[in-house]
Scaffold this motif. Structure first.
Motif, short mmCIF file in Angstrom:
data_model
loop_
_atom_site.label_atom_id
_atom_site.label_comp_id
_atom_site.label_asym_id
_atom_site.label_seq_id
_atom_site.Cartn_x
_atom_site.Cartn_y
_atom_site.Cartn_z
N PRO A 109 0.83 -1.21 0.00
CA PRO A 109 0.00 0.00 0.00
C PRO A 109 0.87 1.27 0.00
CG PRO A 109 -0.73 -1.58 1.68
CD PRO A 109 0.61 -2.03 1.21
N LEU A 110 0.49 2.23 -0.84
CA LEU A 110 1.22 3.50 -0.93
C LEU A 110 0.35 4.69 -0.58
CD1 LEU A 110 3.18 2.78 -4.24
CD2 LEU A 110 4.07 2.67 -1.90
N GLY A 111 -0.96 4.51 -0.55
CA GLY A 111 -1.87 5.60 -0.21
C GLY A 111 -3.30 5.12 -0.20
N GLY A 112 -4.13 5.73 0.64
CA GLY A 112 -5.52 5.32 0.74
C GLY A 112 -5.66 4.02 1.53
N GLU A 113 -6.83 3.39 1.38
CA GLU A 113 -7.13 2.19 2.15
C GLU A 113 -8.10 1.31 1.37
OE1 GLU A 113 -8.09 1.37 6.89
OE2 GLU A 113 -8.90 3.15 5.89
N ALA A 114 -7.94 -0.01 1.51
CA ALA A 114 -8.83 -0.94 0.80
C ALA A 114 -8.98 -2.23 1.60
CB ALA A 114 -8.29 -1.24 -0.59
N ASN A 115 -10.06 -2.91 1.33
CA ASN A 115 -10.31 -4.22 1.92
C ASN A 115 -10.02 -5.30 0.88
OD1 ASN A 115 -12.59 -6.55 2.23
ND2 ASN A 115 -11.76 -5.94 4.22
N PHE A 116 -9.15 -6.24 1.23
CA PHE A 116 -8.84 -7.38 0.37
C PHE A 116 -9.31 -8.64 1.07
CE2 PHE A 116 -6.37 -4.38 -1.87
CZ PHE A 116 -5.96 -4.93 -3.08
N CYS A 117 -10.01 -9.49 0.36
CA CYS A 117 -10.54 -10.73 0.94
C CYS A 117 -10.08 -11.91 0.10
CB CYS A 117 -12.06 -10.66 1.01
SG CYS A 117 -12.80 -12.02 1.93
N PHE A 118 -9.14 -12.71 0.65
CA PHE A 118 -8.60 -13.87 -0.05
C PHE A 118 -9.28 -15.14 0.46
CE2 PHE A 118 -5.13 -10.82 -0.47
CZ PHE A 118 -4.74 -11.01 -1.79
N ASP A 119 -10.00 -15.82 -0.40
CA ASP A 119 -10.68 -17.07 -0.03
C ASP A 119 -11.46 -16.94 1.26
OD1 ASP A 119 -9.77 -18.33 -2.29
OD2 ASP A 119 -8.20 -19.48 -1.31
N GLY A 120 -12.12 -15.79 1.43
CA GLY A 120 -12.98 -15.59 2.60
C GLY A 120 -12.31 -14.95 3.79
N THR A 121 -10.99 -14.73 3.75
CA THR A 121 -10.28 -14.08 4.85
C THR A 121 -10.01 -12.63 4.48
OG1 THR A 121 -9.22 -16.15 5.52
CG2 THR A 121 -8.24 -14.11 6.33
N SER A 122 -10.46 -11.72 5.34
CA SER A 122 -10.41 -10.29 5.03
C SER A 122 -9.19 -9.60 5.64
CB SER A 122 -11.70 -9.63 5.54
OG SER A 122 -11.73 -8.27 5.22
N TYR A 123 -8.60 -8.68 4.88
CA TYR A 123 -7.49 -7.86 5.35
C TYR A 123 -7.75 -6.40 4.97
CZ TYR A 123 -5.06 -12.38 5.40
OH TYR A 123 -4.71 -13.69 5.61
N THR A 124 -7.41 -5.50 5.87
CA THR A 124 -7.47 -4.07 5.56
C THR A 124 -6.08 -3.62 5.17
OG1 THR A 124 -9.31 -3.69 7.08
CG2 THR A 124 -8.02 -1.77 6.41
N ALA A 125 -5.93 -3.21 3.92
CA ALA A 125 -4.62 -2.82 3.39
C ALA A 125 -4.49 -1.30 3.46
CB ALA A 125 -4.48 -3.30 1.96
#
Length: 273
Positions: free
Chosen positions: A46-62
């Motif tokens: 991540p270089l700026g802002g924020e996003a939610n990534f969900c891999f195979d049902g597991t969520s991460y806030t990037a």
């Protein structure tokens, strides 16, 4: 998914890998989507802002301050959070040797908390430029810079976790001091504190110079040594009071640690009026 940093570093140190692509993205607020990841594993920086990534049902806030790793051929849904553009660099890499089933980077998704690093941003900018240049020299620089990036994130992640390591060591060692007389095992010590046995061994080796099992044993034997020279309690009772229910095993451990059997130690060092 939780992952031990020491296991991750060890895996990369013994893995033959190469960069397959470096991609820069700028995504507008409100954007979202669902897709299959590439066949290669990769790191999201991540270089700026924020996003939610969900891999195979597991969520991460990037967001800036952490790094996300995704495996190959996984179901991925992502969504930009907030009203700022989401900027990130994606580095895909391939693994050229076989991995163990227990630890396969191609099948792992996880995040690393790394904090702020100006050096990492500079390295990522150089990596992006090198990856877009033609020629073998640029390819060599891309591979070298990616390894520098990994070194930086592993160092930052280790620095971030040092405080957690100290806290864990303090909690477990204090628990041992209070409950050493009970039937304790490394497995239940780890489970009680929400970690695995490898992490416990790493933390105790780091702060005590020995594993948690040896730390527990020495604490018990030191307590027994005190009781031998300050009380009239029978040796068998002392053994039980410090967590040894087999007197023979206790005597064997004690002699190995202090050079004398418990009875002989008491005879030599107990104060006589």
């Amino acid at each position: 998914m939780e992952i031990e940093l020491i296991d991750l570093v060890d895996n990369f140190a013994n893995t033959n890998f190469q960069v397959e692509g470096v991609y820069s993205y700028n995504i507008k607020p409100g954007s979202s989507g669902c897709m299959k990841t590439a066949s290669f594993p990769g790191f999201i920086f991540p270089l700026g802002g924020e996003a939610n990534f969900c891999f195979d049902g597991t969520s991460y806030t990037a967001s800036v301050g952490n790094v996300i790793h995704g495996g190959g051929d996984m179901t991925l849904s992502k969504r930009v959070i907030g009203d700022k553009d989401w900027n990130y660099l994606l580095v895909l890499y391939s693994i050229n040797n076989s991995e163990s089933e227990e630890f396969s980077l191609k099948n792992l998704h996880f995040e690393l908390a790394i904090g702020q690093s100006a050096r990492l941003v500079e390295l990522l900018q150089r990596l992006w430029r090198a990856s877009n240049e033609p020629g073998t020299m640029a390819k060599f620089q891309t591979e070298t810079l990616f390894r520098c990036v990994l070194d930086e994130i592993f160092t930052c992640a280790n620095n971030q976790s040092s405080g957690d390591d100290r806290t864990l060591f303090k909690q477990v060692s204090e628990y041992i001091h209070e409950y050493y007389m009970d039937t304790l095992t490394i497995r239940n010590l780890a489970e009680l504190h929400g970690v695995n046995e490898n992490r416990l061994f790493y933390v105790f080796s780091k702060y005590a110079g020995m594993g948690a099992g040896d730390y527990l044993m020495i604490h018990r034997l030191n307590r027994a040594k005190e009781l031998l020279v300050t009380s009239n309690i029978p040796v068998i009772s002392i053994a039980k009071s410090v967590g040894y229910h087999d007197p023979y095993h206790f005597s064997k451990r004690f002699k190995k640690q202090f050079g004398d059997s418990p009875s002989k130690f008491r005879e030599k060092f107990r104060y006589k009026e």
